[in-house]
Design a protein around this motif. Structure first.
Motif, PDB file in Angstrom:
ATOM      1  N   GLU A 109       0.852  -1.259  -0.220  1.00 36.24           N
ATOM      2  CA  GLU A 109      -0.177   0.095   0.128  1.00 36.24           C
ATOM      3  C   GLU A 109       0.535   1.330   0.107  1.00 36.24           C
ATOM      4  N   LYS A 110       2.010   1.047   0.507  1.00 35.93           N
ATOM      5  CA  LYS A 110       2.974   2.557   0.074  1.00 35.93           C
ATOM      6  C   LYS A 110       3.346   2.418  -0.484  1.00 35.93           C
ATOM      7  N   GLU A 111       3.504   1.404  -0.930  1.00 42.47           N
ATOM      8  CA  GLU A 111       4.301   1.251  -2.987  1.00 42.47           C
ATOM      9  C   GLU A 111       3.357   2.291  -3.220  1.00 42.47           C
ATOM     10  N   LEU A 112       1.949   2.015  -3.301  1.00 44.87           N
ATOM     11  CA  LEU A 112       0.699   2.032  -4.478  1.00 44.87           C
ATOM     12  C   LEU A 112       0.732   3.548  -4.422  1.00 44.87           C
ATOM     13  N   VAL A 113       0.800   4.476  -2.947  1.00 49.83           N
ATOM     14  CA  VAL A 113       0.542   5.892  -3.411  1.00 49.83           C
ATOM     15  C   VAL A 113       1.771   6.200  -3.015  1.00 49.83           C
ATOM     16  N   ALA A 114       3.377   5.622  -3.170  1.00 48.11           N
ATOM     17  CA  ALA A 114       4.656   5.904  -3.467  1.00 48.11           C
ATOM     18  C   ALA A 114       4.107   6.515  -5.035  1.00 48.11           C
ATOM     19  N   GLN A 115       3.963   5.715  -5.551  1.00 50.80           N
ATOM     20  CA  GLN A 115       3.721   6.019  -7.148  1.00 50.80           C
ATOM     21  C   GLN A 115       2.444   6.997  -7.584  1.00 50.80           C
ATOM     22  N   ALA A 116       1.517   6.553  -6.984  1.00 48.18           N
ATOM     23  CA  ALA A 116       0.191   7.323  -7.282  1.00 48.18           C
ATOM     24  C   ALA A 116       1.580   8.987  -7.545  1.00 48.18           C
ATOM     25  N   LYS A 117       1.399   9.232  -6.257  1.00 46.28           N
ATOM     26  CA  LYS A 117       1.707  11.213  -6.047  1.00 46.28           C
ATOM     27  C   LYS A 117       2.894  11.263  -6.871  1.00 46.28           C
ATOM     28  N   ALA A 118       3.930  10.068  -7.509  1.00 42.00           N
ATOM     29  CA  ALA A 118       5.009  10.259  -8.539  1.00 42.00           C
ATOM     30  C   ALA A 118       4.168  10.884 -10.388  1.00 42.00           C
ATOM     31  N   ARG A 119       3.273   9.359 -10.594  1.00 44.99           N
ATOM     32  CA  ARG A 119       2.145  10.071 -11.684  1.00 44.99           C
ATOM     33  C   ARG A 119       2.148  11.508 -11.433  1.00 44.99           C
ATOM     34  N   LEU A 120       0.937  11.775 -10.498  1.00 53.35           N
ATOM     35  CA  LEU A 120       0.566  13.042  -9.737  1.00 53.35           C
ATOM     36  C   LEU A 120       1.395  14.607 -10.372  1.00 53.35           C
ATOM     37  N   MET A 121       2.677  14.306  -9.533  1.00 55.10           N
ATOM     38  CA  MET A 121       3.298  14.752  -9.480  1.00 55.10           C
ATOM     39  C   MET A 121       4.021  15.627 -11.063  1.00 55.10           C
TER      40      MET A 121
END
Length: 186
Positions: free
Chosen positions: A129-141
């Motif tokens: 879940e932490k990795e999912l959130v990190a990947q989503a943040k990177a995509r949004l950035m």
């Protein structure tokens, strides 16, 4: 409804916060001046919401990581402070507080009963879940040209509005991009 614990070092601030919450029919379980006191109280409960401001012994991130599964933490940030990263059970609000935003956030967390944010149940916070959130943040950035704290806050806001975990919002962002947030699918 989950119990609400105040982790505020100043008695006056704690009394004011308790009054605001009580006025909105959100009862406070207890008020504590240190992280150690909060952890002792939390160890006797199954779940809860901690509202935290500048403790002397633990930072909000440290406290959020030490809280038992089923606890969420609302971090009160003074101007200039950067929201915490990497804690799925932590939501940041800026001072001076917007009363409606505070009450909505606390109501959502206290009433979630295991559905939203960091209510982890028996499985705890998974690294997936932490990795999912990190990947989503990177995509949004990348897509929105925003900073990491802004991306994190965007995910938090949509998570609160939808009443779902940040990991669920992250999955939508990864599959549909930032458009998922614009179209209200999150």
């Amino acid at each position: 409804m989950k119990p609400i614990l105040l982790a505020l070092p100043h008695a006056r601030s704690a009394a004011q916060m308790k009054q605001v919450l009580a006025g909105a029919s959100l009862p406070v379980y207890g008020s504590y001046a240190s992280g150690a006191e909060v952890l002792a109280a939390a160890s006797t409960l199954m779940q809860g919401v901690v509202i935290c401001g500048g403790l002397h012994d633990l930072s909000p991130v440290q406290l959020a990581r030490l809280l038992p599964a089923g606890f969420d933490l609302v971090e009160l940030l003074s101007s200039g402070q950067i929201p915490a990263q990497g804690c799925s059970n932590l939501v940041s609000l800026r001072l001076p507080l917007n009363r409606m935003e505070l009450l909505q956030t606390v109501r959502t967390l206290a009433g979630s009963c295991g559905v939203a944010f960091g209510a982890h149940g028996e499985q705890g916070r998974s690294s997936g879940e932490k990795e999912l959130v990190a990947q989503a943040k990177a995509r949004l950035m990348q897509e929105l040209q925003i900073s990491e704290p802004e991306a994190h806050r965007l995910l938090q806001r949509h998570s609160m509005a939808a009443g779902t975990r940040m990991a669920d919002i992250a999955r939508r962002v990864l599959s549909q991009g930032a458009q998922a947030l614009r179209r209200g699918l999150a």
